[in-house]
Design a protein around this motif. Structure first.
Motif: not given
Length: 390
Positions: A214-220, A338-343
């Motif tokens: 939930l925090a990962y999604a909010a931080a996007g 979750f961040l491994t999809q973007h970095y």
């Protein structure tokens, strides 16, 4: 005369249970010290997540200043036969009498929550100043996320008049004290509005993988990526009997055990290597996954996310994203999933285990972004973030 004989027999019959009770009592009194002396001694209690006292060395000095007797008492207490069972029994008795707090942990209906003392704002201000100094010295986009803990999200479940820090106000204070180069990411409302979901463990101080998502999604939006939908992940219930740090302090079995989830991206795992640096100057250990499954077989199951805390952890992923530096506490471990999809590369740096200038380990300007990620409770008591000013 006959009546006196009958009374005498009655007295003898009444004394038999008392005699048995005395025998059992003295047997316990005698046997427990013997069992305690015979049993092998451990240096660490996994159940309580704490080191146990070692047998003190006797000398004229330690006897004279009474430190030997004090240490011996602690040693016996730590290694007392059936110690954990005795503590659990005492906790059950106390809760049945209405006591809801044990060893800094509040015992709620189906949740354990930590008791958080009012922070030392002079120490907090040093951490804030260090982050501002770090931002001034490094020309890279910097983000800051301070996550509320279960103690605040479920404050309405605490005992009446129980002392509890208002974390929403604390987070506002910290974020309001950061200079403009630092972009704050507010996840408080996200966590609170999802409080009925399983976003914090019941027996541990961490958020669940669901809470981290939930925090990962909010931080996007702030960090410039589009979060993957949650239904793009297959959820594995990897650990179904997890008991965490709060349980270790309270030793209370009246709360349901936790479930630890691994999120697997449906299109495939793109992590190519995980490097864990535990000691400066030594080669890092290499792993091929972010999930260290050997920890699922021990009590500390949360360490299946990237292992136990280490000074540096580097995650390499097969994508075209940039590089991210995370300065963090252990909340970042499952969040990084979750961040491994973007970095393409994520480095986690834990200042608690670094006793030198961070510049000797990493150059922040080699990264595309920097993220500070802490839970509010750990940030309140942290004394190591100030090292960033050095």
């Amino acid at each position: 005369m006959k009546e006196k004989v009958i009374r005498s027999k009655r007295k003898k019959r009444l004394n038999v249970p008392n005699l048995i009770t005395c025998i059992v009592f003295f047997a316990i009194i005698i046997s427990i010290p013997i069992i305690t002396a015979i049993l092998p001694k451990e240096d660490f209690s996994e159940m309580e997540n704490t080191s146990l006292k070692k047998m003190p060395k006797i000398s004229a000095k330690t006897v004279f200043n009474r430190s030997y007797m004090n240490d011996l008492e602690k040693y016996i207490s730590d290694h007392f036969a059936g110690r954990v069972g005795w503590i659990k029994g005492r906790t059950v008795l106390e809760t049945s009498l209405g006591k809801q707090e044990r060893n800094g942990i509040y015992i709620l209906e189906n949740r354990l929550v930590e008791k958080i003392s009012e922070p030392d704002y002079s120490a907090v201000d040093k951490s804030i100043a260090a982050i501002n100094t770090f931002a001034e010295k490094n020309d890279v986009p910097i983000f800051f996320m301070l996550v509320p803990t279960s103690a605040d999200i479920y404050a309405d479940e605490l005992p009446k008049n129980a002392p509890n820090v208002n974390q929403k106000e604390f987070i506002s204070y910290v974020c309001g004290s950061l200079n403009k180069p630092v972009t704050s990411i507010d996840v408080y409302q996200t966590m609170y509005s999802n409080r009925d979901d399983y976003i914090y463990y019941r027996t541990d101080h961490h958020w669940t993988t669901k809470g981290a998502y939930l925090a990962y999604a909010a931080a996007g939006k702030k960090m410039g990526y589009t979060a993957e939908r949650e239904d793009m992940y297959d959820i594995e219930h990897a650990g179904i009997d997890f008991i965490g740090t709060f349980y270790s302090k309270a030793l209370y079995d009246g709360v349901d055990k936790d479930i630890l989830d691994f999120y697997h991206f449906t299109l495939g795992d793109n992590v190519t290597e995980v490097l864990v640096t535990t000691e400066y100057g030594k080669e890092p250990r290499s792993y091929n996954s972010m999930y260290f499954r050997e920890y699922l077989d021990v009590k500390d199951k949360y360490s299946s996310f990237l292992g136990t805390n280490a000074p540096l952890v580097t995650i390499k992923a097969d994508n075209s994203g940039g590089k991210l530096l995370i300065i963090k506490d252990s909340y970042a471990h499952c969040y990084s999933t979750f961040l491994t999809q973007h970095y393409s590369e994520i480095t986690l740096m834990d200042m608690r285990y670094i006793n030198m200038s961070y510049k000797e380990l990493i150059d922040p300007e080699e990264y595309d972004q920097v993220l500070f990620l802490y839970n509010a409770s750990s940030f309140m008591s942290d004394i190591d973030i100030k090292k960033l000013a050095y």
